[in-house]
Scaffold this active site. Sequence first.
Site, PDB file in Angstrom:
ATOM      1  CG  ASP A 108      -6.625 -15.077 -37.464  1.00  0.00           C
ATOM      2  OD1 ASP A 108      -7.134 -15.656 -36.518  1.00  0.00           O
ATOM      3  OD2 ASP A 108      -6.658 -13.781 -37.972  1.00  0.00           O
ATOM      4  CB  SER A 109      -9.030 -18.333 -41.584  1.00  0.00           C
ATOM      5  OG  SER A 109      -9.565 -19.160 -40.440  1.00  0.00           O
TER       6      SER A 109
ATOM      7  N   GLY B  59     -18.750 -23.021 -39.949  1.00  0.00           N
ATOM      8  CA  GLY B  59     -18.912 -21.530 -40.195  1.00  0.00           C
ATOM      9  C   GLY B  59     -19.669 -21.257 -41.385  1.00  0.00           C
TER      10      GLY B  59
ATOM     11  NE  ARG C 274      -8.918 -24.470 -42.422  1.00  0.00           N
ATOM     12  CZ  ARG C 274      -9.731 -23.665 -42.243  1.00  0.00           C
ATOM     13  NH1 ARG C 274      -9.248 -22.417 -41.513  1.00  0.00           N
ATOM     14  NH2 ARG C 274     -10.869 -23.867 -42.665  1.00  0.00           N
TER      15      ARG C 274
HETATM   16  P1  IMP Z   1     -10.208 -18.449 -36.757  1.00  0.00           P
HETATM   17  O1  IMP Z   1      -9.316 -18.478 -37.865  1.00  0.00           O
HETATM   18  O2  IMP Z   1     -10.211 -19.439 -35.775  1.00  0.00           O
HETATM   19  O3  IMP Z   1     -10.041 -16.946 -36.021  1.00  0.00           O
HETATM   20  O4  IMP Z   1     -11.535 -18.412 -37.261  1.00  0.00           O
HETATM   21  C1  IMP Z   1     -12.438 -17.297 -38.171  1.00  0.00           C
HETATM   22  C2  IMP Z   1     -13.572 -17.685 -38.483  1.00  0.00           C
HETATM   23  O5  IMP Z   1     -13.733 -17.522 -39.872  1.00  0.00           O
HETATM   24  C3  IMP Z   1     -14.112 -19.018 -38.173  1.00  0.00           C
HETATM   25  O6  IMP Z   1     -14.801 -19.102 -37.002  1.00  0.00           O
HETATM   26  C4  IMP Z   1     -15.131 -19.227 -39.261  1.00  0.00           C
HETATM   27  O7  IMP Z   1     -16.375 -18.518 -38.846  1.00  0.00           O
HETATM   28  C5  IMP Z   1     -14.626 -18.282 -40.409  1.00  0.00           C
HETATM   29  N1  IMP Z   1     -13.886 -19.299 -41.315  1.00  0.00           N
HETATM   30  C6  IMP Z   1     -12.428 -19.584 -41.320  1.00  0.00           C
HETATM   31  N2  IMP Z   1     -12.419 -20.859 -42.295  1.00  0.00           N
HETATM   32  C7  IMP Z   1     -13.562 -21.130 -42.622  1.00  0.00           C
HETATM   33  C8  IMP Z   1     -13.818 -22.055 -43.565  1.00  0.00           C
HETATM   34  O8  IMP Z   1     -12.970 -22.974 -44.174  1.00  0.00           O
HETATM   35  N3  IMP Z   1     -15.229 -22.374 -43.668  1.00  0.00           N
HETATM   36  C9  IMP Z   1     -16.166 -21.641 -43.173  1.00  0.00           C
HETATM   37  N4  IMP Z   1     -15.854 -20.480 -42.245  1.00  0.00           N
HETATM   38  C10 IMP Z   1     -14.633 -20.374 -42.144  1.00  0.00           C
END
Ligand code: IMP
Length: 199
Positions: A70-71, A149, A177
């Site tokens: 999760d990020s 993103g 990541r």
């Molecule tokens: P999730 O981890 O799939 O919940 O995504 C979290 C959101 O954080 C993504 O949809 C992006 O908007 C943003 N995000 C996460 N990692 C990155 C990255 O490496 N670059 C740009 N945006 C990111």
Amino acid sequence: MAYIVAATGNRHKLEEYARLMEGQNVELKSLNDYPNYTEPEENGSSFEENASIKALAACKYCDVPAFADDSGLEVEALDGRPGIHSSRYAATDAERIAKLLKELEGKENRRARFVCVIAIAANGEVIETFEGEVKGTILTEPRGENGFGYDPVFQPDGFDKSFAELTQEEKNRISHRADAYRKALEFVEDEMSILDDEF
Ligand code: IMP
């Protein structure tokens, strides 16, 4: 060979993970190999909770070890927002970026960090979580075409380019990541029996 399921169907993330795992003695599967799987609701209140929910659900459904991440982006001047709500902050990448730039208008502090938490689950429980980060600043306008993103407005410390101006390889060396992944990989290498026990 041992294998592990990446609890994601996100093409960008899978590509990053496939590259990071090149040369490892572990076969990478993903949720695309389990078409009937329904993803759980991400209702945790932290990156760690959400990663754990996703890893555990995939591990239980697929009956093999699984990991999930999760990020998101934490911006200092916004008290850590959008944080765990990064993907829900607005409807599209372009709108998310526009909203972020608007919120930061006139603010001197543009410090931010991308965070990624990876959770590993095996035998029906979460075994460990790992946090990675990359610090940087939010630019005043989008730059570059690569990545996804918030990449066009995030400039990592030590670079004069946005994440979207870096190649995939360059981003992979320093990304949140990759940082979390390296920590997780060290753990898996030390505890390879986690994977082997299953088969
Ligand atoms: P999730 O981890 O799939 O919940 O995504 C979290 C959101 O954080 C993504 O949809 C992006 O908007 C943003 N995000 C996460 N990692 C990155 C990255 O490496 N670059 C740009 N945006 C990111």
